[in-house]
Design a protein around this motif. Structure first.
Motif, PDB file in Angstrom:
ATOM      1  N   SER A   1       2.462   1.506  -3.560  1.00  0.00           N
ATOM      2  CA  SER A   1       1.465   1.826  -4.572  1.00  0.00           C
ATOM      3  C   SER A   1       0.977   3.266  -4.456  1.00  0.00           C
ATOM      4  O   SER A   1       0.890   3.992  -5.454  1.00  0.00           O
TER       5      SER A   1
ATOM      6  N   GLY B   1       0.807  -1.213   0.000  1.00  0.00           N
ATOM      7  CA  GLY B   1       0.000   0.000   0.000  1.00  0.00           C
ATOM      8  C   GLY B   1       0.837   1.258   0.000  1.00  0.00           C
ATOM      9  O   GLY B   1       0.515   2.236  -0.697  1.00  0.00           O
TER      10      GLY B   1
ATOM     11  N   ARG C   1      -3.005   2.353   1.094  1.00  0.00           N
ATOM     12  CA  ARG C   1      -2.808   3.002  -0.207  1.00  0.00           C
ATOM     13  C   ARG C   1      -3.622   4.289  -0.309  1.00  0.00           C
ATOM     14  O   ARG C   1      -3.117   5.327  -0.765  1.00  0.00           O
ATOM     15  N   ASN C   2      -4.892   4.257   0.093  1.00  0.00           N
ATOM     16  CA  ASN C   2      -5.735   5.452   0.012  1.00  0.00           C
ATOM     17  C   ASN C   2      -5.220   6.561   0.925  1.00  0.00           C
ATOM     18  O   ASN C   2      -5.252   7.739   0.562  1.00  0.00           O
TER      19      ASN C   2
ATOM     20  N   VAL D   1      -3.351  -2.274  -7.699  1.00  0.00           N
ATOM     21  CA  VAL D   1      -4.782  -2.104  -7.424  1.00  0.00           C
ATOM     22  C   VAL D   1      -5.589  -3.161  -8.167  1.00  0.00           C
ATOM     23  O   VAL D   1      -6.547  -3.745  -7.618  1.00  0.00           O
TER      24      VAL D   1
ATOM     25  N   PRO E   1      -5.595  -7.607   0.703  1.00  0.00           N
ATOM     26  CA  PRO E   1      -6.265  -6.469   0.055  1.00  0.00           C
ATOM     27  C   PRO E   1      -6.841  -5.447   1.016  1.00  0.00           C
ATOM     28  O   PRO E   1      -6.911  -4.256   0.677  1.00  0.00           O
TER      29      PRO E   1
ATOM     30  N   THR F   1      -5.029  -6.651  -6.341  1.00  0.00           N
ATOM     31  CA  THR F   1      -5.712  -6.740  -5.047  1.00  0.00           C
ATOM     32  C   THR F   1      -7.227  -6.705  -5.202  1.00  0.00           C
ATOM     33  O   THR F   1      -7.948  -7.382  -4.462  1.00  0.00           O
ATOM     34  N   ASP F   2      -7.729  -5.940  -6.164  1.00  0.00           N
ATOM     35  CA  ASP F   2      -9.174  -5.936  -6.408  1.00  0.00           C
ATOM     36  C   ASP F   2      -9.637  -7.291  -6.926  1.00  0.00           C
ATOM     37  O   ASP F   2     -10.755  -7.740  -6.610  1.00  0.00           O
TER      38      ASP F   2
ATOM     39  N   ASP G   1       0.973   1.548  -9.396  1.00  0.00           N
ATOM     40  CA  ASP G   1      -0.261   1.671  -8.610  1.00  0.00           C
ATOM     41  C   ASP G   1      -1.417   0.957  -9.315  1.00  0.00           C
ATOM     42  O   ASP G   1      -2.192   0.225  -8.682  1.00  0.00           O
ATOM     43  N   ARG G   2      -1.542   1.135 -10.612  1.00  0.00           N
ATOM     44  CA  ARG G   2      -2.643   0.507 -11.352  1.00  0.00           C
ATOM     45  C   ARG G   2      -2.552  -1.016 -11.305  1.00  0.00           C
ATOM     46  O   ARG G   2      -3.562  -1.706 -11.135  1.00  0.00           O
TER      47      ARG G   2
ATOM     48  N   ARG H   1      -5.722  -1.572   0.692  1.00  0.00           N
ATOM     49  CA  ARG H   1      -6.652  -0.500   0.357  1.00  0.00           C
ATOM     50  C   ARG H   1      -6.555   0.658   1.338  1.00  0.00           C
ATOM     51  O   ARG H   1      -6.492   1.828   0.939  1.00  0.00           O
TER      52      ARG H   1
END
Length: 323
Positions: free
Chosen positions: A109, A106, A171-172, A121, A164, A124-125, A117-118, A168
């Motif tokens: 990314s 995270g 990373r956010n 993401v 994940p 993990t998604d 990052d893409r 998330r």
């Protein structure tokens, strides 16, 4: 970070504190059981006889066998206590592995951005889209061939489920924090990217990680029991596992023999409740929107002292006016 966590706990009252106290008390009992398992159990988790005498089959709870025995001639009390050690070991390993991997990914990314990052993401998604139990079954099946059906394989199969979530959150938070003034100042003085992420960003983006870890611990226990119940968890000759014991006791329960299933099931329920209470208590403690701080009592001066103080002030003013 520890001082930031302990500060709100000391100042929190009401429901949050009682949730924490109850959760720690329940979980502490299981921790003691896990640590003292060799000394408080009459047999090992896979032991069927004592001093050459085979244990009875499906013996009801008594003074000799507190929780009775099951259809495999195992002492159920010993299986429950040793199962606490297995459950806590798997929980600690899975949460620790997923925390370390998820936080690092995270940070990278969110700070690097771009195609890195893409890609992270997207991966993990894709993992997050699978149901947790199904994902754990798939990785348990794959890892059991390479590592065997032991504690490490079970912990790694659960690790994949929770990476994940940490990714998330971290990373956010990193995306919003990387443009902060202190990060720009660190770049201006020539700090390396690894230094910025480890010294400046890490402490500010992991504030909610302990809460997620405690909530994931409760979910990890339920998932581990589900794996054992379905036959994809820890092998019975490797360690005692509550989900496997419940699966073995289904036929006995239908025949009216209740004790092989009730005690492992109660252990799962109690430990899940304890870990959940810790998570909810920490959430109310750490989250400023939910936390209620202790208000200091305001002590008003006595009426007589207040009147005399006003009179003295008026006399002083009048004296100054005459002068």
């Amino acid at each position: 970070m520890l001082s930031r966590l302990l500060g709100p706990i000391r100042s929190t009252t009401g429901t949050a504190r009682w949730l924490l106290v109850a959760g720690v008390a329940i979980t502490g009992v299981f921790v003691l059981m896990a640590l003292l398992a060799p000394w408080i159990t009459p047999t090992d988790f896979a032991q069927r006889s004592v001093d050459g005498v085979k244990l009875p089959k499906l013996a009801s709870p008594s003074g000799e066998h507190w929780f009775g025995t099951n259809d495999q001639f195992y002492d159920i009390f010993s299986r429950v206590v040793w199962g606490a050690r297995t459950a806590l070991t798997v929980i600690v390993l899975s949460v620790l592995f997923s925390l370390v991997i998820g936080v690092v990914l995270g940070l990278v990314s969110g700070y690097v951005g771009g195609w890195t990052d893409r890609l992270l993401v997207f991966l993990t998604d894709a993992l997050y889209a699978f149901p947790s139990l199904l994902l754990a079954i798939v990785f348990s099946f794959v890892l059991s061939n390479a590592l065997g059906g032991g504690v490490v394989a079970a912990a790694l199969s659960l690790t994949v489920v929770y990476i994940p979530q940490y990714f998330r959150v971290v990373r956010n938070t990193t995306v919003s924090a990387r443009e902060a003034t202190y990060v720009e100042a660190a770049r201006a003085i020539g700090a390396k990217d690894t230094t910025i992420m480890s010294r400046y960003l890490f402490g500010n983006v992991v504030q909610s990680v302990p809460v997620i870890g405690t909530l994931n611990a409760a979910d990890a226990l339920a998932t581990l029991a589900g794996l054992g119940f379905l036959g994809f968890g820890i092998q019975p000759n490797e360690a005692a596992e509550w989900g496997y014991d419940i699966e073995r006791a289904l036929d006995d329960a239908q025949a009216g023999v209740w004790w092989p299933a009730i005690f492992p099931g109660a252990a799962i329920a109690l430990l899940v409740i304890g870990l959940t209470l810790i998570g909810e208590g920490l959430n109310e403690t750490v989250n400023p929107a939910l936390r209620r701080r202790r208000l200091q009592e305001v002590v008003m001066p006595a009426r007589g002292l207040a009147t005399s103080g006003v009179a003295a002030a008026g006399t002083a003013d009048g004296t100054e006016g005459e002068r």
